[in-house]
Design a protein around this motif. Structure first.
Motif, PDB file in Angstrom:
ATOM      1  N   VAL A 190     107.001  18.085  52.124  1.00 13.60           N
ATOM      2  CA  VAL A 190     107.791  17.048  51.478  1.00 13.60           C
ATOM      3  C   VAL A 190     108.061  15.938  52.493  1.00 13.60           C
ATOM      4  N   ALA A 207     106.927  13.971  42.297  1.00  9.56           N
ATOM      5  CA  ALA A 207     105.884  14.986  42.331  1.00  9.56           C
ATOM      6  C   ALA A 207     104.781  14.677  41.337  1.00  9.56           C
ATOM      7  N   ASP A 250     104.879  23.965  50.573  1.00 11.79           N
ATOM      8  CA  ASP A 250     104.789  22.553  50.223  1.00 11.79           C
ATOM      9  C   ASP A 250     105.182  21.703  51.424  1.00 11.79           C
ATOM     10  N   ASN A 275     106.522  14.443  47.354  1.00  9.83           N
ATOM     11  CA  ASN A 275     105.623  15.527  47.727  1.00  9.83           C
ATOM     12  C   ASN A 275     104.335  14.919  48.270  1.00  9.83           C
TER      13      ASN A 275
END
Length: 493
Positions: free
Chosen positions: A145, A121, A143, A156
């Protein structure tokens, strides 16, 4: 622990903050994070290498003025965080500590028996040189991923950049085939316009839209301000037109995706469509300002950066052989190796064994307790109610007696306490009401003493999450199959 922190412009740009003024008109904020306070505390107390390593925990409230609060605990303006701040003598020891915490976080998430991802990340506003996020896979997440099924690489999409050897050009015959992204630089003089093809051939069910990758924009235009939601309006006000219609200090930076045609008739058609999609404020300037155009530059490996975000089916950027999958996810934890990001400016030092003054190496690690609760509730709840994993359920089993079985239910609950956290529902309510309430609360297992109890010594075991409703023999005098069955079911919950 509630911190009131003096508000300065640098901090104000780091988070969405709850700011206010006191009676003397001094600016303050409700603290969104506590790295500075913890580091200052350690700087005033740690003197020698003998005081290290040091681990400081806190569970407390944090405040961020979220622009889009969602679903109560899932993303709230006030939330509860479990923080761990680590302080070590050397960078190597700090990195070893970081790995120990990562393993502990994974062990905790393994106990919940829910699908999760650990992704490389961006350290973002917290800073540092290494960080990982811990996500639950959920369509309700904010988010994206990226994970590779071949090599296990997980990242990420805030960090991901897809590169290709030879981008295939696409046809642009209509404005629906072309997409536009607009941003602005921090000095407000440059309007950044990125053009890329509208890809409508994504796999069915892919939740990630074909949109510009901000990491590529930052790589090409380091001064870009990605926090601005209305760049054209801000650019227009910051660069007013002169009497002749010009904007002397304004520039347009155009970035074209490598898949867009440049020359010949196809390139002319693409340029014609781009002109039609130009913002009104730009067209009004009549070209009386300088415009900079450039293509995506090749990376060191001679591959070209793809202007759009990574999508399901794109090649893995680590192994090259696998195809990636992009999942929506809810972030529930984050670990940071900070190094001396805070300890150096705040003068958190110690005297080592050779009588030298050395800066402390730091890490910070957090699990969003309230976010965790909200995420699990959103993932596992159904029309009947909540559904808690056994590891965090208030009670793993609830014993519900039918009429006339109240006394025996106490004995059954006492017996089950040896293998599971058990509660007895002895309220003066009908059994149907109790069963509905047990579903609403979300107990992993429900044990019912119904009609089969008096006749055969059997209880009914219910597990909504596993779709189980079965009768199991139970003996109050000796060990029975019920305890074994409960233990086996809890291993799946």
């Amino acid at each position: 622990m509630l911190f009131l922190v003096p508000l300065d412009d640098q901090i104000a740009h780091r988070f969405q903050l709850f700011g206010f003024h006191d009676r003397k008109d001094a600016k303050f904020l409700l603290s969104p994070t506590h790295e500075e306070e913890i580091t200052s505390l350690v700087a005033s107390t740690v003197q020698s290498y003998k005081d290290l390593p040091l681990r400081l925990y806190q569970i407390g409230r944090k405040f961020r003025d979220e622009a889009r609060p969602r679903q109560g605990l899932l993303r709230g303006r006030e939330f509860t965080m479990k923080d761990l701040y680590t302080f070590d003598i050397t960078e190597q020891q700090a990195r070893e500590t970081y790995e120990e915490v990562r393993l502990a976080y994974r062990a905790f998430l393994d106990e919940l028996r829910l699908p999760y991802l650990v992704a490389e990340a961006d350290s973002g506003n917290i800073g540092g040189t290494l960080s990982h996020e811990y996500h639950f896979v959920s369509a309700k997440g904010e988010d994206n991923v990226i994970s590779c099924g071949s090599c296990g690489y997980t990242i990420n999409d805030e960090l991901a950049i897809t590169s290709v050897d030879q981008p295939e050009q696409v046809s642009v015959e209509h404005k629906k085939h072309l997409q536009r992204w607009i941003g602005i630089t921090k000095d407000r003089k440059n309007l950044v316009m990125a053009w890329f093809p509208n890809n409508t051939q994504q796999p069915s069910g892919d939740e990630v839209k074909n949109e510009v990758n901000p990491n590529v924009i930052k790589a090409l235009v380091p001064d870009i301000d990605l926090s601005v939601e209305n760049p054209i309006e801000i650019w227009d006000k910051a660069n007013p037109r002169q009497e002749d219609g010009s904007r002397p200090d304004a520039q347009i930076i155009e970035i074209n995706d490598e898949r867009l045609p440049l020359g010949d008739d196809a390139g002319a058609k693409r340029a014609e469509i781009q002109q039609k999609l130009m913002p009104r404020e730009v067209l009004k300037a009549g070209g009386a300002f300088s415009s900079i155009q450039f293509q995506l530059r090749p990376r060191k490996d001679n591959k070209t950066m793809q202007l759009t975000r990574t999508l399901t089916g794109d090649p893995c950027q680590k192994c090259g052989d696998g195809k990636v999958k992009v999942d929506r996810a809810i972030e529930v934890g984050h670990t940071f190796h900070l190094g001396t990001r805070y300890s150096k400016p705040l003068e958190a030092t110690f005297v080592d064994s050779k009588d030298r003054r050395v800066t402390i190496e730091m890490g910070c690690h957090g699990i969003g307790v309230s976010r965790l609760v909200g995420a699990i509730a959103s993932m596992l709840s159904d029309t009947k109610g909540l559904n808690w994993p056994a590891a965090i359920a208030p009670f793993q089993t609830v014993v519900i007696p039918g009429k006339g079985n109240e006394s025996d239910a106490e004995d059954v609950a006492r017996k089950l306490n040896s293998v599971a956290d058990t509660v007895l529902d002895d309220r003066q309510k009908p059994i149907g009401w109790k069963l509905n309430d047990a579903d609403l609360v979300g107990y992993p297992l429900i044990i019912v003493l119904g009609r089969s109890w008096k006749a055969e010594g059997k209880v009914e075991v219910q597990c909504r999450r596993l779709g189980i409703k079965e009768e199991v023999q139970c003996s109050l005098e000796a060990s029975s199959t019920l305890e074994q069955r409960i233990q086996k079911l809890l291993q799946q919950l």
